[in-house]
Design an enzyme around this catalytic site. Structure first.
Site, PDB file in Angstrom:
ATOM      1  N   GLY A  46      10.667  26.967  -3.126  1.00 57.14           N
ATOM      2  CA  GLY A  46      10.472  28.400  -3.242  1.00 57.14           C
ATOM      3  C   GLY A  46       9.080  28.649  -3.787  1.00 57.14           C
ATOM      4  O   GLY A  46       8.689  28.067  -4.809  1.00 57.14           O
ATOM      5  N   ARG A  79       2.409  20.579  -1.221  1.00 59.48           N
ATOM      6  CA  ARG A  79       2.996  21.324  -0.098  1.00 59.48           C
ATOM      7  C   ARG A  79       1.955  22.338   0.356  1.00 59.48           C
ATOM      8  O   ARG A  79       1.626  23.260  -0.394  1.00 59.48           O
ATOM      9  CB  ARG A  79       4.307  22.016  -0.483  1.00 59.48           C
ATOM     10  CG  ARG A  79       5.434  21.050  -0.806  1.00 59.48           C
ATOM     11  CD  ARG A  79       6.792  21.707  -0.771  1.00 59.48           C
ATOM     12  NE  ARG A  79       7.219  21.991   0.590  1.00 59.48           N
ATOM     13  CZ  ARG A  79       8.326  22.681   0.893  1.00 59.48           C
ATOM     14  NH1 ARG A  79       9.100  23.145  -0.077  1.00 59.48           N
ATOM     15  NH2 ARG A  79       8.661  22.901   2.146  1.00 59.48           N
ATOM     16  N   ASP A 218       6.459  32.528   1.955  1.00 57.43           N
ATOM     17  CA  ASP A 218       5.625  31.519   1.312  1.00 57.43           C
ATOM     18  C   ASP A 218       4.150  31.873   1.402  1.00 57.43           C
ATOM     19  O   ASP A 218       3.338  31.350   0.641  1.00 57.43           O
ATOM     20  CB  ASP A 218       5.872  30.152   1.950  1.00 57.43           C
ATOM     21  CG  ASP A 218       7.211  29.579   1.528  1.00 57.43           C
ATOM     22  OD1 ASP A 218       7.220  28.712   0.637  1.00 57.43           O
ATOM     23  OD2 ASP A 218       8.240  30.022   2.049  1.00 57.43           O
TER      24      ASP A 218
END
Length: 314
Positions: A46, A79, A218
């Protein structure tokens, strides 16, 4: 609400979300590399939660006397799609250069995240009508943040306002964040919830069983948003059946410099698709495409719910 993460005795503890909903277990992070591992393996996931975790990773690096610029680059690589990760690292570096400790910055960032999410919930509640059925994809709840949540924060705020609402959660293959996490959160709050397979979202809209769609993001850019794979399919169905499609995200998720199609789409391991509970459902040598995110263009979005209000997509 179960805590997504907490800081204690100069250690970061991450709720291992890969084991939910059946096991509640925290992973202790003693070094910044432990935090990187937690982000990469999706023990924490998240965008807002990744950002706060990254800030605490920077704090662990500072306590260990590491070169902050070097570890900042390492953490950013964990990420590549989540803009909050880059925002958090850059904010820590900036404030540390002005004399603040990384620990203090991270603690403040965690507190701010919860307050921001509650503000998002407050604004989002204004678009929820009594007796609405809301469809959501993936998990943009308290588990995706330091607390409260963005998309699920809006649902939570409506529930707290005593509105009669029903929630439909897509399962969200291949990691099943909807089935494992969003349904779990709704059940914890006693909010009525139904779980559907991803391919049923359009069917539910066609039947008239969905009043609004709310997802997280995101990355938000001027021409669209990047969110969990499958979001585009949901947005296209919502457009076809004239159902309002909202994105709930903090301003820290906004990327004002790049077009959304410049986003690096993370490719994850084939085993996420090929295996369920460690058992192969297709032959091991099967070729797999496993993008973690897709792009929802701005013309498919009704509004973006932020802590500053509901913004119209450009």
């Amino acid at each position: 609400m179960i805590r997504t993460l907490y800081w204690e005795n100069n250690r970061l503890f991450l709720l291992d979300q890969t084991k939910l909903p059946h096991t509640i277990e925290y992973v202790e992070c003693r070094t910044y590399t432990d935090v990187i591992d937690g982000i990469k393996t999706m023990k924490v996931r998240g965008a807002p939660a990744i950002g706060v975790s990254a800030a605490y990773g920077m704090a662990l690096g500072e306590l260990a006397g590491e070169d902050m610029d070097v570890i900042g680059d390492e953490i950013k690589s964990a990420r590549p799609t989540a803009v909050n990760l880059f925002w958090a690292v850059d904010k820590v570096l900036d404030l540390v250069s002005r004399g603040k400790s990384a620990v203090d910055v991270a603690i403040e960032m965690e507190k701010d995240d919860v307050a921001i999410n509650k503000k998002i919930g407050e604004y989002g509640n204004s678009i929820i009508d009594d007796n609405d059925t809301i469809l959501t994809h993936c998990n943009a709840g308290a588990l995706a943040c330091a607390g409260y949540g963005t998309a699920l924060g809006v649902i939570r705020a409506a529930h707290e306002a005593n509105k009669n609402i029903d929630v439909i959660c897509d399962e969200t293959r291949p990691v099943l964040q909807g089935a494992r996490l969003s349904v779990f959160e709704m059940q914890q709050e006693n909010i009525p919830v139904r779980l559907i397979v991803d391919g049923a979202a359009g069917h539910m809209m066609q039947k008239g069983e969905v009043d609004k769609v709310i997802i997280g993001a995101d990355r938000v850019a001027k021409d669209g948003v990047a969110n969990k794979i499958g979001s585009l399919m949901v947005a296209l169905a919502a457009k076809r059946y004239d159902i309002p499609f909202y994105v709930a995200a903090p301003m820290s998720t906004f990327d004002f410099e790049n077009n959304i199609f410049d986003t690096i789409i993370e490719q994850r391991l084939p085993e996420e698709v090929l295996c369920i509970n460690g058992k192969y459902i297709s032959k091991k040598q099967t070729n797999v495409e496993n993008p973690a995110f897709d792009i929802v263009e701005s013309d498919l979005i009704t509004g973006i719910i932020t802590e500053e209000g509901i913004k119209k997509p450009l």
